[in-house]
Design a protein around this motif. Structure first.
Motif, PDB file in Angstrom:
ATOM      1  N   SER A  64      -6.385   2.872   5.304  1.00 23.30           N
ATOM      2  CA  SER A  64      -6.042   0.790   4.330  1.00 23.30           C
ATOM      3  C   SER A  64      -5.457   1.801   3.161  1.00 23.30           C
ATOM      4  O   SER A  64      -3.966   2.512   3.247  1.00 23.30           O
ATOM      5  CB  SER A  64      -6.860   0.577   4.571  1.00 23.30           C
ATOM      6  OG  SER A  64      -5.718  -1.240   3.954  1.00 23.30           O
ATOM      7  N   THR A  65      -6.345   1.927   2.726  1.00 21.72           N
ATOM      8  CA  THR A  65      -5.831   3.076   0.981  1.00 21.72           C
ATOM      9  C   THR A  65      -4.580   3.759   1.043  1.00 21.72           C
ATOM     10  O   THR A  65      -3.827   3.744  -0.316  1.00 21.72           O
ATOM     11  CB  THR A  65      -6.820   2.468  -0.471  1.00 21.72           C
ATOM     12  OG1 THR A  65      -7.533   4.042   0.837  1.00 21.72           O
ATOM     13  CG2 THR A  65      -7.895   1.691  -0.055  1.00 21.72           C
ATOM     14  N   VAL A  66      -4.817   4.985   1.993  1.00 20.64           N
ATOM     15  CA  VAL A  66      -4.103   6.202   1.938  1.00 20.64           C
ATOM     16  C   VAL A  66      -2.679   5.709   2.059  1.00 20.64           C
ATOM     17  O   VAL A  66      -1.510   6.223   2.004  1.00 20.64           O
ATOM     18  CB  VAL A  66      -4.259   7.157   2.312  1.00 20.64           C
ATOM     19  CG1 VAL A  66      -3.822   8.591   3.722  1.00 20.64           C
ATOM     20  CG2 VAL A  66      -6.047   7.937   1.607  1.00 20.64           C
ATOM     21  N   LYS A  67      -2.558   4.724   3.120  1.00 18.89           N
ATOM     22  CA  LYS A  67      -0.918   4.264   3.687  1.00 18.89           C
ATOM     23  C   LYS A  67      -0.249   3.688   2.669  1.00 18.89           C
ATOM     24  O   LYS A  67       0.186   3.712   2.668  1.00 18.89           O
ATOM     25  CB  LYS A  67      -1.685   3.264   5.439  1.00 18.89           C
ATOM     26  CG  LYS A  67      -2.093   3.720   6.816  1.00 18.89           C
ATOM     27  CD  LYS A  67      -2.027   2.967   7.493  1.00 18.89           C
ATOM     28  CE  LYS A  67      -2.101   3.452   8.921  1.00 18.89           C
ATOM     29  NZ  LYS A  67      -2.452   3.127   9.863  1.00 18.89           N
ATOM     30  N   SER A  68      -1.154   2.716   2.080  1.00 15.05           N
ATOM     31  CA  SER A  68      -0.202   2.230   0.746  1.00 15.05           C
ATOM     32  C   SER A  68       0.135   3.606   0.216  1.00 15.05           C
ATOM     33  O   SER A  68       0.824   3.351  -0.651  1.00 15.05           O
ATOM     34  CB  SER A  68      -1.272   1.361   0.028  1.00 15.05           C
ATOM     35  OG  SER A  68      -1.466   0.371   1.204  1.00 15.05           O
ATOM     36  N   ALA A  69      -1.048   4.346  -0.872  1.00 20.27           N
ATOM     37  CA  ALA A  69      -0.403   5.594  -1.353  1.00 20.27           C
ATOM     38  C   ALA A  69       0.499   6.078  -1.199  1.00 20.27           C
ATOM     39  O   ALA A  69       1.540   6.870  -2.073  1.00 20.27           O
ATOM     40  CB  ALA A  69      -1.980   6.455  -1.676  1.00 20.27           C
ATOM     41  N   MET A  70       0.650   6.487   0.202  1.00 18.38           N
ATOM     42  CA  MET A  70       2.179   6.540   0.563  1.00 18.38           C
ATOM     43  C   MET A  70       3.079   6.702   0.818  1.00 18.38           C
ATOM     44  O   MET A  70       4.363   7.224   0.135  1.00 18.38           O
ATOM     45  CB  MET A  70       1.505   7.339   2.320  1.00 18.38           C
ATOM     46  CG  MET A  70       0.975   8.395   2.947  1.00 18.38           C
ATOM     47  SD  MET A  70       0.960   9.695   2.990  1.00 18.38           S
ATOM     48  CE  MET A  70       2.615   9.830   3.915  1.00 18.38           C
ATOM     49  N   ASN A  71       3.043   4.715  -0.146  1.00 19.71           N
ATOM     50  CA  ASN A  71       4.323   4.420  -0.407  1.00 19.71           C
ATOM     51  C   ASN A  71       4.796   4.364  -1.716  1.00 19.71           C
ATOM     52  O   ASN A  71       5.645   3.703  -1.852  1.00 19.71           O
ATOM     53  CB  ASN A  71       4.325   2.897   0.134  1.00 19.71           C
ATOM     54  CG  ASN A  71       4.288   2.592   1.710  1.00 19.71           C
ATOM     55  OD1 ASN A  71       4.628   4.116   2.280  1.00 19.71           O
ATOM     56  ND2 ASN A  71       3.422   2.100   2.397  1.00 19.71           N
ATOM     57  N   SER A  72       4.351   5.048  -2.521  1.00 17.19           N
ATOM     58  CA  SER A  72       4.252   5.137  -3.825  1.00 17.19           C
ATOM     59  C   SER A  72       5.075   6.465  -4.416  1.00 17.19           C
ATOM     60  O   SER A  72       4.771   6.819  -3.577  1.00 17.19           O
ATOM     61  CB  SER A  72       3.272   5.130  -4.669  1.00 17.19           C
ATOM     62  OG  SER A  72       3.000   5.752  -6.097  1.00 17.19           O
ATOM     63  N   SER A  73       6.010   5.833  -5.255  1.00 18.29           N
ATOM     64  CA  SER A  73       7.536   6.579  -5.118  1.00 18.29           C
ATOM     65  C   SER A  73       6.855   7.323  -6.345  1.00 18.29           C
ATOM     66  O   SER A  73       7.375   8.659  -7.018  1.00 18.29           O
ATOM     67  CB  SER A  73       8.679   6.158  -6.277  1.00 18.29           C
ATOM     68  OG  SER A  73       8.005   4.471  -7.301  1.00 18.29           O
ATOM     69  N   GLY A  74       5.331   7.634  -7.545  1.00 16.83           N
ATOM     70  CA  GLY A  74       4.674   8.193  -8.124  1.00 16.83           C
ATOM     71  C   GLY A  74       4.449   9.915  -7.425  1.00 16.83           C
ATOM     72  O   GLY A  74       3.990  10.474  -8.370  1.00 16.83           O
ATOM     73  N   ILE A  75       3.949   9.607  -6.148  1.00 15.80           N
ATOM     74  CA  ILE A  75       3.582  10.595  -6.023  1.00 15.80           C
ATOM     75  C   ILE A  75       4.651  12.014  -5.206  1.00 15.80           C
ATOM     76  O   ILE A  75       5.554  11.525  -5.050  1.00 15.80           O
ATOM     77  CB  ILE A  75       2.101  10.504  -4.155  1.00 15.80           C
ATOM     78  CG1 ILE A  75       3.503   9.781  -3.162  1.00 15.80           C
ATOM     79  CG2 ILE A  75       1.016   9.543  -4.488  1.00 15.80           C
ATOM     80  CD1 ILE A  75       2.229  10.293  -1.777  1.00 15.80           C
ATOM     81  N   ASP A  76       3.672  12.900  -5.035  1.00 17.57           N
ATOM     82  CA  ASP A  76       5.009  14.306  -5.541  1.00 17.57           C
ATOM     83  C   ASP A  76       4.737  14.556  -4.109  1.00 17.57           C
ATOM     84  O   ASP A  76       3.966  14.227  -3.008  1.00 17.57           O
ATOM     85  CB  ASP A  76       4.476  15.824  -6.470  1.00 17.57           C
ATOM     86  CG  ASP A  76       2.796  15.512  -6.618  1.00 17.57           C
ATOM     87  OD1 ASP A  76       1.978  15.819  -4.686  1.00 17.57           O
ATOM     88  OD2 ASP A  76       2.748  16.436  -6.922  1.00 17.57           O
ATOM     89  N   GLY A  77       5.200  16.040  -3.103  1.00 17.13           N
ATOM     90  CA  GLY A  77       5.220  16.147  -1.814  1.00 17.13           C
ATOM     91  C   GLY A  77       4.057  17.070  -1.084  1.00 17.13           C
ATOM     92  O   GLY A  77       3.721  16.668  -0.108  1.00 17.13           O
ATOM     93  N   MET A  78       3.344  17.402  -2.748  1.00 19.77           N
ATOM     94  CA  MET A  78       1.729  18.000  -1.803  1.00 19.77           C
ATOM     95  C   MET A  78       1.118  16.924  -1.691  1.00 19.77           C
ATOM     96  O   MET A  78       0.281  16.738  -0.127  1.00 19.77           O
ATOM     97  CB  MET A  78       1.585  19.041  -3.253  1.00 19.77           C
ATOM     98  CG  MET A  78       0.314  19.759  -2.522  1.00 19.77           C
ATOM     99  SD  MET A  78       0.411  20.806  -1.247  1.00 19.77           S
ATOM    100  CE  MET A  78      -0.796  20.346   0.262  1.00 19.77           C
TER     101      MET A  78
END
Length: 273
Positions: free
Chosen positions: A234-248
């Motif tokens: 659940s939390t990883v799916k939410s984090a995937m939508n963050s604009s602050g994470i990089d490609g890696m």
């Protein structure tokens, strides 16, 4: 033991931060820097072994019945000490900066290349494998805390605590370790290369328990592994939508989701659960 482990780490950090100043002199060989640097890993080994033994730990005494000041043979490690042990692992072994090395140091750690009878010097990797060393000691702690014997002892310890004493449960351990290793999911930061490999190893620990044959782990361990996988999914799916994470980080999180989904689609052994 925990104080000793913390003191040893201070010595290691002093060595790593001062080894260049003390040994990088004209005429000295770079292999000396590597030799001195290598000794610092002993403190991480001590921490991993000592701290993980506190989790689910029991003190054993050899008093005889009727001895003056005699005590019963078994006493559960206080919950506060178990929680402190995991907190030390969080700070010194799992943290993103746990293996910060002075800039340029790794480029100076040349191995000794005198030949032996097996000519292994022609097969060695010359550059320093810092990530492999870091993960080695992280695995020591994780393997012991998630070992079936440790988890079974955590369950068996519950009725051994003194009346009214705080208890450190398997739920507490699973939760504390998961929150330590996956902090980036709540902070929004990008996990660095040390954290990414640690997170996948921790994920594999949970999946191994989740898919293990019935009877290998205590009943509660299967439930907690499943619950932790649900939380991470659940939390990883939410984090995937963050604009602050990089490609890696996106690629890393996508792999995490693939592994969780594959585990959940696999057949589980419910025979004796």
């Amino acid at each position: 033991p925990l104080n000793y482990a913390a003191h040893q780490l201070k010595i290691t950090h002093h060595i790593w931060n001062n080894v260049v100043d003390q040994f990088e002199e004209p005429g000295n060989r770079y292999t000396k820097l590597r030799s001195v640097f290598q000794n610092g890993w002993r403190a991480y080994s001590t921490l991993a072994l000592v701290a993980s033994r506190h989790v689910g730990g029991v003190y054993v005494r050899r008093h005889h019945i009727g001895d003056a000041d005699g005590e019963v043979p078994f006493e559960v490690v206080p919950a506060s000490d178990q929680r402190r042990a995991v907190a030390m692992l969080d700070e010194h072994l799992f943290a993103p900066d746990a293996f910060d090395i002075p800039q340029g140091m790794l480029n100076k750690l040349l191995p000794e290349r005198f030949p032996d009878f097996m000519w292994s010097n022609y097969r060695m990797n010359l550059d320093y494998p810092i990530h492999q060393y870091a993960l080695r000691y992280q695995r020591i702690a994780l393997d012991r805390m998630y070992d079936p014997t440790t988890l079974a002892r955590m369950v068996n310890n519950l009725p051994k605590y003194a009346e009214g004493a705080e208890k450190y449960t398997m739920y507490d351990m699973f939760t504390q370790v998961r929150q330590s290793i996956w902090k980036e999911l709540s902070s929004g930061a990008n996990p660095n290369s040390f954290r990414r490999q640690l997170q996948l190893v921790h994920l594999n620990q949970l999946i191994d328990i989740y898919l293990a044959k019935a009877g290998r782990y205590p009943f509660d361990a299967y439930s907690l592994a499943a619950s932790n996988l649900d939380t991470l999914q659940s939390t990883v799916k939410s984090a995937m939508n963050s604009s602050g994470i990089d490609g890696m980080t996106k690629a890393h999180y996508a792999e995490v989701l693939r592994q969780i989904e594959a585990a959940k689609s696999a057949d589980r052994d419910y025979a004796s659960r």
